[in-house]
Design a protein around this motif. Structure first.
Motif, PDB file in Angstrom:
ATOM      1  N   THR A   8       0.639  -1.423   0.048  1.00 16.52           N
ATOM      2  CA  THR A   8       0.034  -0.152  -0.068  1.00 16.52           C
ATOM      3  C   THR A   8       0.740   1.477   0.144  1.00 16.52           C
ATOM      4  O   THR A   8       2.129   1.192   0.214  1.00 16.52           O
ATOM      5  CB  THR A   8      -0.857   0.068   1.294  1.00 16.52           C
ATOM      6  N   TRP A  11      -2.357   7.812   0.521  1.00 16.64           N
ATOM      7  CA  TRP A  11      -3.079   9.138  -0.231  1.00 16.64           C
ATOM      8  C   TRP A  11      -3.232  10.183   0.917  1.00 16.64           C
ATOM      9  O   TRP A  11      -4.146  10.150   1.656  1.00 16.64           O
ATOM     10  CB  TRP A  11      -4.354   8.619  -0.830  1.00 16.64           C
ATOM     11  N   ALA A  29     -10.177   4.826  -1.254  1.00 14.20           N
ATOM     12  CA  ALA A  29     -10.135   3.523  -1.614  1.00 14.20           C
ATOM     13  C   ALA A  29     -10.954   2.679  -0.748  1.00 14.20           C
ATOM     14  O   ALA A  29     -10.962   1.525  -0.784  1.00 14.20           O
ATOM     15  CB  ALA A  29      -8.781   2.987  -1.652  1.00 14.20           C
ATOM     16  N   THR A  31     -11.163   2.246   2.514  1.00 13.23           N
ATOM     17  CA  THR A  31     -10.634   2.064   3.920  1.00 13.23           C
ATOM     18  C   THR A  31     -10.864   3.489   4.773  1.00 13.23           C
ATOM     19  O   THR A  31     -10.884   4.627   3.952  1.00 13.23           O
ATOM     20  CB  THR A  31      -9.006   1.846   3.717  1.00 13.23           C
ATOM     21  N   SER A  46      -5.453   8.274   3.575  1.00 13.66           N
ATOM     22  CA  SER A  46      -6.122   6.942   3.292  1.00 13.66           C
ATOM     23  C   SER A  46      -4.938   6.068   2.848  1.00 13.66           C
ATOM     24  O   SER A  46      -4.054   6.270   2.085  1.00 13.66           O
ATOM     25  CB  SER A  46      -7.106   7.044   2.121  1.00 13.66           C
ATOM     26  N   VAL A  48      -3.854   3.238   0.392  1.00 15.95           N
ATOM     27  CA  VAL A  48      -4.331   2.820  -0.891  1.00 15.95           C
ATOM     28  C   VAL A  48      -3.548   1.729  -1.579  1.00 15.95           C
ATOM     29  O   VAL A  48      -2.233   1.609  -1.312  1.00 15.95           O
ATOM     30  CB  VAL A  48      -4.380   4.088  -1.814  1.00 15.95           C
ATOM     31  N   GLU A  52      -3.149  -0.088  -7.966  1.00 20.41           N
ATOM     32  CA  GLU A  52      -4.116   1.042  -8.428  1.00 20.41           C
ATOM     33  C   GLU A  52      -3.385   2.347  -8.285  1.00 20.41           C
ATOM     34  O   GLU A  52      -3.763   3.402  -9.218  1.00 20.41           O
ATOM     35  CB  GLU A  52      -5.358   1.064  -7.863  1.00 20.41           C
ATOM     36  N   TYR A  53      -2.687   2.778  -7.329  1.00 21.79           N
ATOM     37  CA  TYR A  53      -2.385   3.994  -6.952  1.00 21.79           C
ATOM     38  C   TYR A  53      -0.871   3.952  -7.041  1.00 21.79           C
ATOM     39  O   TYR A  53      -0.345   5.156  -6.460  1.00 21.79           O
ATOM     40  CB  TYR A  53      -2.859   4.301  -5.606  1.00 21.79           C
ATOM     41  N   TRP A  67     -12.342   7.242 -13.933  1.00 17.61           N
ATOM     42  CA  TRP A  67     -11.684   7.125 -12.749  1.00 17.61           C
ATOM     43  C   TRP A  67     -11.484   8.332 -11.970  1.00 17.61           C
ATOM     44  O   TRP A  67     -11.331   8.412 -10.832  1.00 17.61           O
ATOM     45  CB  TRP A  67     -10.274   6.234 -13.037  1.00 17.61           C
ATOM     46  N   ALA A  71     -12.378   9.603  -8.136  1.00 16.48           N
ATOM     47  CA  ALA A  71     -11.237   9.733  -7.063  1.00 16.48           C
ATOM     48  C   ALA A  71     -11.634  11.195  -6.498  1.00 16.48           C
ATOM     49  O   ALA A  71     -11.432  11.528  -5.310  1.00 16.48           O
ATOM     50  CB  ALA A  71      -9.902   9.585  -7.755  1.00 16.48           C
TER      51      ALA A  71
END
Length: 261
Positions: A8, A11, A29, A31, A46, A48, A52-53, A67, A71
């Protein structure tokens, strides 16, 4: 250098005062957000997934408008909740750090700047005022008399229409400048953004004012009343009041701030 798909990153949503921040909000995401304390401040973040990030994936996803919209909405929801609870320095969309150590490093490096911004934003909110051209707000120019037949009459009518349009646009531009000056006088700070394209604004006519105003919370009623009065005084523009917003327009970004660090 590419990053692994597993693991992870972090963000960043924004920075608040104190050593803790809210932890009951859903993050980017899905979370829950959490606080990373440092230098007497708290970064609200967060966790992430890298697949994806991560740096490469994020660069690719930022080119995907669907997307990006998802976001942006998720990011704004967190920033908006923080702003309603107190002062917040919003982070630029898609500011992602490798880990908490990078986040605390940013807090330490920018501590004086961030603390000063939080103090300036305390008990203040951003409001927006958009102004749009009102067609036909001015009396139509009378068509001048003249001979020459149907063709000449058509050209005179067309010229009168173009003149009226130019006069209307100039009147709207002058009205927008007057409105902005009056509202800026009531604000702690003001910024006039570039007008939005019609495809973005969704309005039927051109935007001539896209103003942002930082307002003391207890001055909001006076500001709103002044906006309504100015709308009546300047019929060449249709004014639209929006807000309150997090103070996006009044937070300076560091030069060449990286989206991924």
């Amino acid at each position: 250098m590419s990053e692994p798909d597993a693991g992870t990153a972090v963000w960043l949503h924004g920075v608040v005062a104190g050593g803790t921040g809210p932890t009951d909000l859903p993050g980017i995401a899905g979370t829950p957000v959490r606080a990373v304390p440092g230098a007497g401040l708290a970064a609200v973040v967060s966790d992430v997934p890298l697949h994806e990030y991560g740096e490469t994936a994020l660069r690719r996803n930022l080119e995907d408008l669907a997307w990006l919209e998802r976001a942006a909405r998720a990011h704004h929801a967190v920033v908006d909740a923080l702003a309603r609870a107190g002062a917040v320095v919003p982070a630029r969309l898609a500011t992602v750090h490798r880990d908490d150590a990078r986040v605390t490093g940013v807090l330490a490096e920018r501590r004086d700047e961030l603390a000063g911004t939080l103090a300036r934003l305390a008990d203040r909110t951003e409001w927006g005022v958009k102004g749009y051209v009102v067609p036909g707000a001015l009396p139509s120019a009378e068509e001048s008399a003249g001979g020459g037949g149907a063709g000449a009459a058509y050209l005179r009518r067309r010229r009168a229409q173009l003149d009226a349009r130019e006069l209307g646009q100039q009147a709207a531009a002058d009205a927008a400048a007057a409105v902005h000056a009056a509202l800026a006088g009531l604000a702690v700070a003001a910024h006039r953004h570039a007008p939005q394209d019609r495809r973005l604004s969704g309005a039927a006519t051109a935007m001539v004012l896209n103003g942002a105003y930082l307002i003391d919370r207890d001055r909001w009623p006076d500001f709103a009343a002044s906006a309504r009065r100015l709308a009546d005084e300047h019929p060449a523009v249709r004014l639209e009041l929006t807000g309150p917003w997090p103070p996006y327009s009044f937070v300076a970004e560091p030069e060449a701030a990286p989206a991924w660090a």
